[in-house]
Structure formats: C-alpha cells, structure tokens
Design a protein around this motif. Structure first.
Motif, PDB file in Angstrom:
ATOM      1  N   ASN A 248       1.425  -0.632 -13.716  1.00 35.24           N
ATOM      2  CA  ASN A 248       2.500  -1.422 -13.723  1.00 35.24           C
ATOM      3  C   ASN A 248       2.533  -2.596 -12.457  1.00 35.24           C
ATOM      4  OD1 ASN A 248       3.566  -0.235 -16.031  1.00 35.24           O
ATOM      5  ND2 ASN A 248       5.406   0.216 -15.211  1.00 35.24           N
ATOM      6  N   TYR A 249       1.762  -1.892 -11.533  1.00 40.72           N
ATOM      7  CA  TYR A 249       1.712  -2.988 -10.238  1.00 40.72           C
ATOM      8  C   TYR A 249       0.069  -2.928  -9.913  1.00 40.72           C
ATOM      9  CZ  TYR A 249       6.479  -1.671 -10.505  1.00 40.72           C
ATOM     10  OH  TYR A 249       7.698  -1.413 -10.996  1.00 40.72           O
ATOM     11  N   PRO A 250      -0.490  -3.960 -10.557  1.00 40.76           N
ATOM     12  CA  PRO A 250      -2.127  -3.937 -10.020  1.00 40.76           C
ATOM     13  C   PRO A 250      -2.242  -4.363  -8.746  1.00 40.76           C
ATOM     14  CG  PRO A 250      -1.306  -5.490 -12.049  1.00 40.76           C
ATOM     15  CD  PRO A 250      -0.305  -4.390 -11.813  1.00 40.76           C
ATOM     16  N   HIS A 251      -1.054  -5.227  -8.098  1.00 42.57           N
ATOM     17  CA  HIS A 251      -1.249  -5.886  -6.871  1.00 42.57           C
ATOM     18  C   HIS A 251      -1.016  -4.886  -5.662  1.00 42.57           C
ATOM     19  CE1 HIS A 251       2.944  -6.112  -8.630  1.00 42.57           C
ATOM     20  NE2 HIS A 251       3.193  -6.488  -7.330  1.00 42.57           N
ATOM     21  N   TYR A 252      -0.549  -3.448  -6.087  1.00 40.27           N
ATOM     22  CA  TYR A 252      -0.411  -2.471  -5.132  1.00 40.27           C
ATOM     23  C   TYR A 252      -1.869  -1.848  -4.970  1.00 40.27           C
ATOM     24  CZ  TYR A 252       4.873  -2.806  -5.642  1.00 40.27           C
ATOM     25  OH  TYR A 252       6.212  -3.106  -5.707  1.00 40.27           O
ATOM     26  N   GLN A 253      -1.749  -1.059  -3.862  1.00 39.65           N
ATOM     27  CA  GLN A 253      -2.986  -0.027  -3.701  1.00 39.65           C
ATOM     28  C   GLN A 253      -2.188   1.114  -3.891  1.00 39.65           C
ATOM     29  OE1 GLN A 253      -6.034  -1.237  -3.693  1.00 39.65           O
ATOM     30  NE2 GLN A 253      -6.732   0.928  -3.343  1.00 39.65           N
ATOM     31  N   ILE A 254      -2.768   2.064  -4.557  1.00 35.04           N
ATOM     32  CA  ILE A 254      -2.018   3.268  -4.751  1.00 35.04           C
ATOM     33  C   ILE A 254      -2.885   4.574  -4.254  1.00 35.04           C
ATOM     34  CG2 ILE A 254      -1.210   4.915  -6.293  1.00 35.04           C
ATOM     35  CD1 ILE A 254       0.519   2.491  -6.136  1.00 35.04           C
ATOM     36  N   ILE A 255      -2.638   5.041  -3.204  1.00 36.13           N
ATOM     37  CA  ILE A 255      -3.270   5.919  -2.641  1.00 36.13           C
ATOM     38  C   ILE A 255      -2.638   7.529  -3.046  1.00 36.13           C
ATOM     39  CG2 ILE A 255      -4.469   7.132  -0.490  1.00 36.13           C
ATOM     40  CD1 ILE A 255      -4.998   4.056  -0.952  1.00 36.13           C
TER      41      ILE A 255
ATOM     42  N   THR B 182       0.941  -1.374  -0.270  1.00 39.67           N
ATOM     43  CA  THR B 182       0.113  -0.004   0.004  1.00 39.67           C
ATOM     44  C   THR B 182       0.929   1.236  -0.075  1.00 39.67           C
ATOM     45  OG1 THR B 182      -1.574  -1.363   1.331  1.00 39.67           O
ATOM     46  CG2 THR B 182      -1.933   1.223   1.288  1.00 39.67           C
ATOM     47  N   ILE B 183       0.703   1.951  -1.160  1.00 41.10           N
ATOM     48  CA  ILE B 183       1.565   3.122  -1.414  1.00 41.10           C
ATOM     49  C   ILE B 183       1.039   4.363  -1.405  1.00 41.10           C
ATOM     50  CG2 ILE B 183       3.256   4.118  -2.836  1.00 41.10           C
ATOM     51  CD1 ILE B 183       4.008   1.325  -3.781  1.00 41.10           C
ATOM     52  N   LEU B 184       1.429   5.467  -0.467  1.00 39.02           N
ATOM     53  CA  LEU B 184       1.190   6.913  -0.534  1.00 39.02           C
ATOM     54  C   LEU B 184       1.759   7.446  -1.409  1.00 39.02           C
ATOM     55  CD1 LEU B 184      -0.512   9.106   0.771  1.00 39.02           C
ATOM     56  CD2 LEU B 184       1.343   9.309   2.363  1.00 39.02           C
ATOM     57  N   ILE B 185       1.205   8.143  -2.544  1.00 34.56           N
ATOM     58  CA  ILE B 185       2.126   9.105  -3.377  1.00 34.56           C
ATOM     59  C   ILE B 185       1.429  10.432  -3.227  1.00 34.56           C
ATOM     60  CG2 ILE B 185       2.414   9.790  -5.961  1.00 34.56           C
ATOM     61  CD1 ILE B 185       2.310   6.801  -6.477  1.00 34.56           C
ATOM     62  N   THR B 186       2.192  11.300  -2.735  1.00 36.04           N
ATOM     63  CA  THR B 186       1.835  12.838  -2.365  1.00 36.04           C
ATOM     64  C   THR B 186       1.981  13.592  -3.564  1.00 36.04           C
ATOM     65  OG1 THR B 186       3.782  13.729  -1.362  1.00 36.04           O
ATOM     66  CG2 THR B 186       2.446  12.418   0.013  1.00 36.04           C
ATOM     67  N   GLY B 187       0.903  14.617  -3.834  1.00 33.94           N
ATOM     68  CA  GLY B 187       1.144  15.416  -4.873  1.00 33.94           C
ATOM     69  C   GLY B 187       0.876  14.584  -6.315  1.00 33.94           C
TER      70      GLY B 187
ATOM     71  N   VAL C 239       4.098   9.416 -12.231  1.00 29.36           N
ATOM     72  CA  VAL C 239       4.146   8.499 -11.319  1.00 29.36           C
ATOM     73  C   VAL C 239       3.148   7.719 -11.012  1.00 29.36           C
ATOM     74  CG1 VAL C 239       5.254   8.012  -8.868  1.00 29.36           C
ATOM     75  CG2 VAL C 239       6.206   9.898 -10.512  1.00 29.36           C
ATOM     76  N   VAL C 240       1.866   8.509 -10.551  1.00 28.66           N
ATOM     77  CA  VAL C 240       0.602   7.546 -10.056  1.00 28.66           C
ATOM     78  C   VAL C 240       0.062   6.660 -11.471  1.00 28.66           C
ATOM     79  CG1 VAL C 240      -1.711   7.819  -9.952  1.00 28.66           C
ATOM     80  CG2 VAL C 240      -0.242   9.377  -8.602  1.00 28.66           C
ATOM     81  N   ARG C 241       0.149   7.088 -12.476  1.00 26.89           N
ATOM     82  CA  ARG C 241      -0.120   6.322 -13.656  1.00 26.89           C
ATOM     83  C   ARG C 241       0.880   5.141 -13.806  1.00 26.89           C
ATOM     84  NH1 ARG C 241      -0.045   9.870 -17.081  1.00 26.89           N
ATOM     85  NH2 ARG C 241      -2.358  10.556 -16.941  1.00 26.89           N
ATOM     86  N   LEU C 242       2.046   5.215 -13.913  1.00 26.61           N
ATOM     87  CA  LEU C 242       2.920   4.240 -13.972  1.00 26.61           C
ATOM     88  C   LEU C 242       2.795   3.326 -13.062  1.00 26.61           C
ATOM     89  CD1 LEU C 242       6.794   4.675 -14.823  1.00 26.61           C
ATOM     90  CD2 LEU C 242       5.889   3.090 -12.989  1.00 26.61           C
ATOM     91  N   PHE C 243       2.353   3.407 -11.787  1.00 24.31           N
ATOM     92  CA  PHE C 243       2.471   2.586 -10.487  1.00 24.31           C
ATOM     93  C   PHE C 243       0.938   1.912 -10.709  1.00 24.31           C
ATOM     94  CE2 PHE C 243       5.868   2.514  -7.468  1.00 24.31           C
ATOM     95  CZ  PHE C 243       6.884   3.431  -8.047  1.00 24.31           C
ATOM     96  N   VAL C 244       0.080   2.680 -10.928  1.00 24.06           N
ATOM     97  CA  VAL C 244      -1.378   1.895 -11.133  1.00 24.06           C
ATOM     98  C   VAL C 244      -1.261   0.887 -12.199  1.00 24.06           C
ATOM     99  CG1 VAL C 244      -3.781   2.310 -11.667  1.00 24.06           C
ATOM    100  CG2 VAL C 244      -2.533   3.803 -10.263  1.00 24.06           C
TER     101      VAL C 244
ATOM    102  N   GLN D 106      -9.637   2.815 -11.863  1.00 20.12           N
ATOM    103  CA  GLN D 106      -8.968   1.552 -11.498  1.00 20.12           C
ATOM    104  C   GLN D 106      -9.229   0.938 -10.016  1.00 20.12           C
ATOM    105  OE1 GLN D 106      -7.150  -0.361 -14.055  1.00 20.12           O
ATOM    106  NE2 GLN D 106      -8.263   1.219 -15.277  1.00 20.12           N
ATOM    107  N   PRO D 107      -9.212  -0.124 -10.085  1.00 19.43           N
ATOM    108  CA  PRO D 107      -9.592  -0.800  -8.416  1.00 19.43           C
ATOM    109  C   PRO D 107      -8.479  -0.583  -7.673  1.00 19.43           C
ATOM    110  CG  PRO D 107      -9.299  -2.666 -10.193  1.00 19.43           C
ATOM    111  CD  PRO D 107      -9.393  -1.480 -10.909  1.00 19.43           C
ATOM    112  N   ASN D 108      -7.041  -0.537  -7.885  1.00 21.57           N
ATOM    113  CA  ASN D 108      -6.111  -0.333  -7.196  1.00 21.57           C
ATOM    114  C   ASN D 108      -5.688   1.206  -6.791  1.00 21.57           C
ATOM    115  OD1 ASN D 108      -5.089   0.056  -9.796  1.00 21.57           O
ATOM    116  ND2 ASN D 108      -3.101  -1.031  -9.298  1.00 21.57           N
ATOM    117  N   TYR D 109      -6.474   2.137  -7.437  1.00 20.69           N
ATOM    118  CA  TYR D 109      -6.168   3.638  -7.286  1.00 20.69           C
ATOM    119  C   TYR D 109      -7.129   4.117  -6.331  1.00 20.69           C
ATOM    120  CZ  TYR D 109      -6.252   8.408  -8.419  1.00 20.69           C
ATOM    121  OH  TYR D 109      -6.162   9.686  -8.474  1.00 20.69           O
TER     122      TYR D 109
END
Ligand code: NAD
Ligand code: TYD
Length: 351
Positions: free
Chosen positions: A25-32, A4-9, A18-23, A52-55
């Motif tokens: 490339n890493y469907p098993h991560y939860q991006i906040i 579970t990753i917090l991306i600020t800004g 950065v958010v787009r790339l992580f969401v 996206q379900p992981n965003y």
C-alpha cells in the motif's frame, strides 16, 4: 512522514501480514523487517513481497542493544511498528524467562534506541507498540475490556506484555517519546503457527490426530481475522493520537468447544468426510495452568474515532483459513518438522 519504517517480528504470523500490507500500500515507504527468525519466524510467509524495491529483511535480535543502536544509525527510522515477541502462553509456562528477555528487555532496547535517535526532533516520528488484550487479565461471564480496564495479567506471557506496555507509556510520559499502543484480541488466519488453537486443530483434524481441548472447552476468546488486525494497525499508525491506547477486537466471542465443533464441520465439508467424522477426534485434556476464562474486547473507541471495523464474519474467515491450510501443505510440513515435534510431545504427551 514515516518514510523509513522498522517493523519488528515481520516474519511471524501477524507481522508478515502487516509487512505485506505496508509494502503493497505504501510504495514510497522503505520497510525494514527485523526478525530473529525464532521457531515462529518464517521468511516463507513473505515470499510474495521479498523482491519488492521498498522492502528489506534484516536478521537480528531486538535484545541486542549495540546491534539495534547501529540499525537505527544506519537506517534513520521515522517510525517503528513493534511486533517481535515470544507469543505463546503455553511456552511462557514452560520457560518464562525467555518471555521476560524478549518482550520486556527487547521492547526497552527499542524504546531506548528510538529515544536516543529521535530526541533532537520528535516531529513525524512514531513508536507503535503492538500488544494484546491478555494484559487485562480474565473476565467473568459479563463485561468487556475497555482502554480504561486496569491491567491484571495472569500468565508469564501476559505479564511480560503488560510490562512492555508500561515501559512504552513510561517513555511517552517521561521523555515525551511519541508512542501509541494497541491491544488486540485473538487473531486467526493464514501463516499462523500450529501451536495455537485454530491451526493446531486444523493440522490434527487433517491428519486424523486427536484435537486437544483444554479442560471442558468452556473458555471464551474473541477472534479477529488477522488481515483485519493488519488494517487496524495501518489505520492507527497513520491516524491514531500519540499517547493513546486503542483496543482492537472482532466483537466475536466463541467458547473453545463451540469453535472446534464449527471447525470440525468445515473440515468434514472440505475433506469430503461424512458429517460428524472430524468431531470424533475431539479429546478433552488436562487444563492449562492459570487458564484465563474469558477475553472480550470493546473496540468502540477505534470504531468511533478512526472508523475501523472488522470486515469478515467469523464463519467466512474460518473457511478461508481452512482453505489456506489445505492449499499450503508444504508450509505446514516445513514448520512442523524438526523442533515442533519435540515441543508437541512435551506439551501434549502427558496431558
Ligand atoms: P509470532 O510468534 O507468530 O511471531 C513473532 C515474531 O517475532 C517471529 O517472527 C519471531 O521470529 C520474532 N521474534 C521473536 N523474538 C525475537 C527477538 N528477540 N528479536 C527479533 N525477533 C524476534 O507472534 P504473532 O502472533 O504474530 O504476534 C505478534 C505480536 O502481536 C506480538 O507482540 C503479540 O504479543 C501480539 N499479539 C498477538 C495476538 C495473536 O492472537 N497472535 C493477539 C494480540 C497481540
Ligand atoms: P491459544 O491459541 O493458545 O491462544 P491464547 O491462549 O493466547 O488465548 O489458545 C486459545 C484457547 O484455546 C485458550 O483458551 C486455550 C485453548 N487451547 C486448547 O484448548 N487446546 C490447545 O491445544 C491450545 C493450544 C489451546
């Protein structure tokens, strides 16, 4: 690791890439994505990933300590990628305290929350701080910034970023908080707010307005395509060594006036104007106070240690960027209506 990753800004220029790339490339991560949606934050930048379900997007301010504490308690983050900042040098000259508040206090609040919530087990945790080459100050005609270059910030913006970098390292040394910093050169690409040189020039050329070049246009910047920066952040987040700093740069130095001339040529071509038409808009205006002469990054460490390198030639990246702005008039209209007009007249009317 880092589930579970917090991306600020994340609603800003670099953060949205950065958010787009992580969401994606890493469907098993939860991006906040935590963003206060200041003038620079725009959820339109993330239209393609919003469902996206992981965003998940959360609106909030990194300087609000009780709110940040609650966010950590709710989401139990494994990693933080911290990009939220006031980011424009000219605005920092107008209002330095806003920069100290967000960039210094905001970073300290996030560091403190990470320390509190991770202190019993630092295993698999990482605080990644995204910073700038401007902390190193200004170069003369020769040389490069390396990770060993002493900090010498000279604008309120760079001083606030340098201060935040120092706090990150202080938390690493004092509390052993697992942290990494990267210092990157000037970015360009899509979704860049048109207060910065390249998107401002594209916007003005398109509208046949003067293109303001500070001083004699002799200042030098090292330009990197924003998607290459996002790839570097991905690489460093997953493979970088804790406690280290990595410089990121394009090995791509341009004098402002040469860059603007190249941009004018591209715009003439894309807008089917006679060669030389757009260059007539170039207008030399009063220089920026304390204007740093030259930035140039030595990114050898990142290349040798983690294998990263820029993917695009500047001419190709600039052409792609122009195409994006010409195809996204609505985006440009939305961000330049309202408050942008007031900023623009404060900044350029008297120059
Ligand atoms: P930006 O100004 O486009 O975006 C900043 C984002 O942070 C916006 O979405 C804004 O709403 C948000 N934000 C601002 N204050 C906040 C607060 N108090 N709480 C929560 N969110 C807040 O900036 P950018 O160009 O995308 O830069 C991102 C990061 O990268 C910054 O830390 C900057 O210092 C660094 N950086 C930028 C460049 C560059 O060329 N743009 C180069 C190197 C490093
Ligand atoms: P900018 O995009 O603001 O980035 P930074 O100051 O962080 O490097 O400016 C890039 C360069 O362009 C810098 O040397 C200042 C110059 N500049 C202009 O000449 N005219 C402008 O209108 C702006 C915004 C910048």
């Amino acid at each position: 690791m880092h589930n579970t990753i917090l991306i600020t800004g994340g609603a800003g220029f670099i953060g949205s890439h950065v958010v787009r790339l992580f969401v994606k490339n890493y469907p098993h991560y939860q991006i906040i994505n935590l963003d206060a949606l200041t003038y620079a934050g725009n959820l339109e930048n993330l239209k393609d990933v919003k469902d996206q379900p992981n965003y998940k997007f959360v609106k909030g301010d990194i300087t609000d300590e009780p709110f940040i504490d609650e966010l950590f308690a709710t989401y139990k983050f494994d990693g933080v990628i911290h990009l939220a900042a006031e980011s424009h040098v000219d605005r920092s000259i107008m209002d330095p305290l806003a920069f100290i508040k967000t960039n210094v206090m905001g970073t300290a609040v996030l560091l403190n929350a990470s320390r509190k919530y991770w202190k019993d087990n630092y295993e698999g945790k990482l605080f990644y701080h995204v910073s700038t080459d401007e902390v190193y100050g200004s170069l003369g005609e020769e040389g490069f910034f390396t990770e060993q270059t002493a900090f010498d910030p000279r604008s309120p913006y760079s001083a606030s970023k340098a201060s935040s970098d120092h706090f990150v390292l202080a938390y690493y040394h004092t509390y052993h908080l697992p942290a990494i910093i990267s210092n990157c050169s000037n970015n360009y690409g899509s979704n860049h707010f048109p207060e910065k040189l390249i998107p401002l020039a594209i916007h003005n050329i398109k509208n046949n307005k003067p293109v303001p070049v500070y001083g004699k246009g002799e200042n030098v910047r090292d330009w990197l395509f924003v998607e290459d920066h996002a790839r570097a952040i991905d690489t460093i987040f997953h493979k970088g060594r804790v406690g280290e700093t990595y410089n990121i740069g394009g090995f791509n130095e341009w004098k402002n006036i040469d860059l603007i001339n190249l941009l004018c040529m591209i715009m003439d071509k894309k807008l089917q104007r006679a060669p030389g038409t757009s260059a007539k808009l170039i207008t030399f205006v009063k220089d920026r106070a304390g204007h740093d002469l030259r930035y140039a990054i030595d990114a050898t460490k990142l290349n040798k240690e983690l294998g990263w390198e820029p993917s695009l030639q500047f001419e190709e990246g600039l052409e792609k960027t122009v195409e994006w702005y010409l195809a996204n008039e609505e985006w440009l209209e939305h961000v330049t209506s309202g408050a942008y007009q007031d900023y623009y007249s404060d900044q350029y009317q008297k120059r």
